[in-house]
Motif scaffolding. Sequence first.
Motif, short mmCIF file in Angstrom:
data_model
loop_
_atom_site.label_atom_id
_atom_site.label_comp_id
_atom_site.label_asym_id
_atom_site.label_seq_id
_atom_site.Cartn_x
_atom_site.Cartn_y
_atom_site.Cartn_z
N MET A 1 49.59 93.50 -77.41
CA MET A 1 49.58 92.26 -76.68
C MET A 1 50.37 91.22 -77.47
SD MET A 1 46.33 89.78 -75.92
CE MET A 1 45.72 90.72 -74.57
N ASP A 2 51.27 90.54 -76.81
CA ASP A 2 52.02 89.46 -77.43
C ASP A 2 51.31 88.13 -77.15
OD1 ASP A 2 53.89 91.25 -78.30
OD2 ASP A 2 55.28 90.89 -76.66
N ILE A 3 51.14 87.33 -78.19
CA ILE A 3 50.46 86.05 -78.06
C ILE A 3 51.42 84.95 -78.47
CG2 ILE A 3 48.55 84.64 -78.91
CD1 ILE A 3 46.98 87.18 -79.34
N GLY A 4 51.50 83.93 -77.64
CA GLY A 4 52.40 82.81 -77.91
C GLY A 4 51.87 81.88 -78.99
N ASN A 5 52.71 80.95 -79.37
CA ASN A 5 52.41 79.98 -80.41
C ASN A 5 51.28 79.05 -79.95
OD1 ASN A 5 52.62 78.35 -82.67
ND2 ASN A 5 54.54 77.42 -82.08
N ARG A 6 50.31 78.79 -80.84
CA ARG A 6 49.27 77.80 -80.55
C ARG A 6 49.59 76.56 -81.37
NH1 ARG A 6 43.15 79.43 -80.55
NH2 ARG A 6 43.78 80.14 -78.49
N ILE A 7 49.64 75.42 -80.70
CA ILE A 7 50.00 74.17 -81.35
C ILE A 7 48.80 73.23 -81.31
CG2 ILE A 7 51.52 72.16 -81.27
CD1 ILE A 7 53.58 74.00 -79.89
N TYR A 8 48.40 72.76 -82.48
CA TYR A 8 47.35 71.77 -82.58
C TYR A 8 48.02 70.40 -82.68
CZ TYR A 8 44.43 75.79 -83.57
OH TYR A 8 43.78 76.99 -83.49
N TYR A 9 47.54 69.44 -81.91
CA TYR A 9 48.19 68.14 -81.88
C TYR A 9 47.15 67.03 -81.79
CZ TYR A 9 47.21 68.25 -76.91
OH TYR A 9 46.57 68.30 -75.70
N GLN A 10 47.59 65.86 -82.14
CA GLN A 10 46.73 64.69 -82.08
C GLN A 10 46.66 64.22 -80.63
OE1 GLN A 10 48.11 61.51 -84.51
NE2 GLN A 10 46.09 60.59 -84.67
N LYS A 11 45.46 64.13 -80.07
CA LYS A 11 45.31 63.79 -78.66
C LYS A 11 45.87 62.41 -78.31
CE LYS A 11 41.20 66.56 -77.71
NZ LYS A 11 39.79 66.53 -77.30
N SER A 12 45.76 61.48 -79.23
CA SER A 12 46.17 60.11 -78.91
C SER A 12 47.68 59.91 -78.89
CB SER A 12 45.54 59.13 -79.89
OG SER A 12 45.98 59.41 -81.21
N SER A 13 48.42 60.69 -79.71
CA SER A 13 49.86 60.45 -79.82
C SER A 13 50.72 61.66 -79.48
CB SER A 13 50.21 60.00 -81.24
OG SER A 13 49.98 61.06 -82.14
#
Length: 97
Positions: A1-13
Motif C-alpha cells: 500500500m502506498d501512503i501519501g505525505n502527512r503534513i502537520y500544520y498550525q490551524k491558525s496560520s
Amino acid sequence: MDIGNRIYYQKSSGTVIYQAGEMSDAPNERPIIDEIAYIDVPFGSIDYAKDWIVGVDLESGQPIVVTFKDETAEEKRIRELEDELLLQAENEIGGIL
C-alpha cells in the motif's frame, strides 16, 4: 500500500510544522492521531553531537536521551581493517559494493 505525505500544520496560520513523508509498500495505513503532545527542551541542554532523544517518558514528561558510545582504540582499528577489506574486495570484484 502506498501512503501519501502527512503534513502537520498550525490551524491558525496554515504554517507547516512537520511532514511525515510518503511510504511505499507500507503494511497498513497511518494511525489517526487524536491528540498530539509536545515538550519543550531548553536550548543547549542536550549536546546533539553526542546524544539523541529516543522518546519521552510519559510519567515524568522528560526526554529519554541516549549517548553515542565512544569507539575504543581497538574498535576503531577493527573498523578500519574491515573497511580496508571491503575496499580490497570491491577492487578485486569490480565495484559491486
